[in-house]
Design an enzyme around this catalytic site. Structure first.
Site, PDB file in Angstrom:
ATOM      1  N   GLY A 112       3.572  -0.091  51.541  1.00  0.00           N
ATOM      2  CA  GLY A 112       2.927   0.657  50.387  1.00  0.00           C
ATOM      3  C   GLY A 112       3.240   1.976  50.666  1.00  0.00           C
ATOM      4  O   GLY A 112       3.439   2.465  51.665  1.00  0.00           O
ATOM      5  N   GLN A 163       2.184  10.906  48.818  1.00  0.00           N
ATOM      6  CA  GLN A 163       2.775  11.003  50.032  1.00  0.00           C
ATOM      7  C   GLN A 163       4.226  11.500  49.683  1.00  0.00           C
ATOM      8  O   GLN A 163       4.857  11.765  50.755  1.00  0.00           O
ATOM      9  CB  GLN A 163       3.032   9.637  50.812  1.00  0.00           C
ATOM     10  N   CYS A 166       0.793   4.140  58.908  1.00  0.00           N
ATOM     11  CA  CYS A 166       1.350   4.822  57.703  1.00  0.00           C
ATOM     12  C   CYS A 166       2.409   5.372  57.938  1.00  0.00           C
ATOM     13  O   CYS A 166       2.891   6.132  58.856  1.00  0.00           O
ATOM     14  CB  CYS A 166       0.177   5.948  57.715  1.00  0.00           C
ATOM     15  N   LEU A 167       3.292   5.424  56.821  1.00  0.00           N
ATOM     16  CA  LEU A 167       4.575   6.149  56.698  1.00  0.00           C
ATOM     17  C   LEU A 167       4.369   7.807  57.015  1.00  0.00           C
ATOM     18  O   LEU A 167       5.175   8.172  57.429  1.00  0.00           O
ATOM     19  CB  LEU A 167       5.267   5.741  55.737  1.00  0.00           C
ATOM     20  N   HIS A 201      -5.926   1.003  51.775  1.00  0.00           N
ATOM     21  CA  HIS A 201      -5.104   1.990  52.480  1.00  0.00           C
ATOM     22  C   HIS A 201      -4.379   3.197  51.428  1.00  0.00           C
ATOM     23  O   HIS A 201      -4.686   4.319  51.541  1.00  0.00           O
ATOM     24  CB  HIS A 201      -4.140   1.420  53.319  1.00  0.00           C
ATOM     25  N   GLU A 202      -3.700   2.474  50.508  1.00  0.00           N
ATOM     26  CA  GLU A 202      -3.266   3.237  49.416  1.00  0.00           C
ATOM     27  C   GLU A 202      -4.187   3.702  48.608  1.00  0.00           C
ATOM     28  O   GLU A 202      -3.595   5.097  48.255  1.00  0.00           O
ATOM     29  CB  GLU A 202      -2.024   2.502  48.742  1.00  0.00           C
ATOM     30  N   HIS A 230      -5.321   7.041  49.939  1.00  0.00           N
ATOM     31  CA  HIS A 230      -4.441   8.413  50.020  1.00  0.00           C
ATOM     32  C   HIS A 230      -4.652   9.000  48.623  1.00  0.00           C
ATOM     33  O   HIS A 230      -4.520  10.327  48.542  1.00  0.00           O
ATOM     34  CB  HIS A 230      -3.025   7.758  49.995  1.00  0.00           C
TER      35      HIS A 230
END
Ligand code: NI
Length: 159
Positions: free
Chosen positions: A49, A54, A91-92, A133-134, A137
């Site tokens: 995701g 981000q 997380c990226l 999670h997304e 953000h």
């Protein structure tokens, strides 16, 4: 389509941007479609995701693919949730780290597609984790804010 640069929480200037609250998407045009396409291409090899902030775009849009195909959520809102699950998340924007987080077992989300059409989605298990999670953000929240502990280097080696 093009790869976008992912903001890294370890860089102070990037972290400031990751911490901002994103604004709603109001225009469902080519620019949004390119953004969503780029986000998917950027995330699909390493992640499940990605949220627009981000890649430095403070708009409420995320892409998710936990292995069952692409989901694009524009202006998403959790309208109900139930249950609890506990597991590791990465997380990226926080490379190389993982932490243990509690999430709802099931969430129902109202969102719009890339053309502005409203839809409702129910996500369970790992898909629910990815959605939560997304969506976090979009409010400048990272999983490390919610993790009750981070995995140790020893645990990462075992995983
Ligand atoms: Ni993330």
């Amino acid at each position: 389509m093009a790869l976008r640069n992912i903001l890294d929480h370890n860089d102070p200037d990037s972290d400031v941007r990751l911490r901002k609250v994103s604004r709603p998407v109001t225009e469902f045009n080519e620019r949004l479609w390119t953004l969503l396409d780029d986000m998917y291409e950027t995330m699909i090899h390493d992640g499940v995701g990605l949220a627009a902030p981000q890649v430095g775009v403070l708009r409420r849009a995320v892409v998710i693919d936990v292995g069952d195909g692409k989901h694009e959520l524009v202006n998403p809102k959790i309208v109900s949730q139930e249950g609890d699950q506990y597991g590791s998340e990465g997380c990226l924007s926080i490379p190389g780290e993982y932490g243990m987080v509690h999430r709802p077992q099931k969430v129902t989300i109202q969102a719009q597609d890339r053309y502005g059409k409203p839809f409702e989605l129910t996500a369970e298990d790992f898909f629910a984790v990815a959605c939560c999670h997304e969506l976090d953000h979009l409010d400048g929240v990272l999983y490390i804010d919610k993790a009750d502990r981070m995995l140790t280097p020893e645990e990462l080696e075992e995983a």
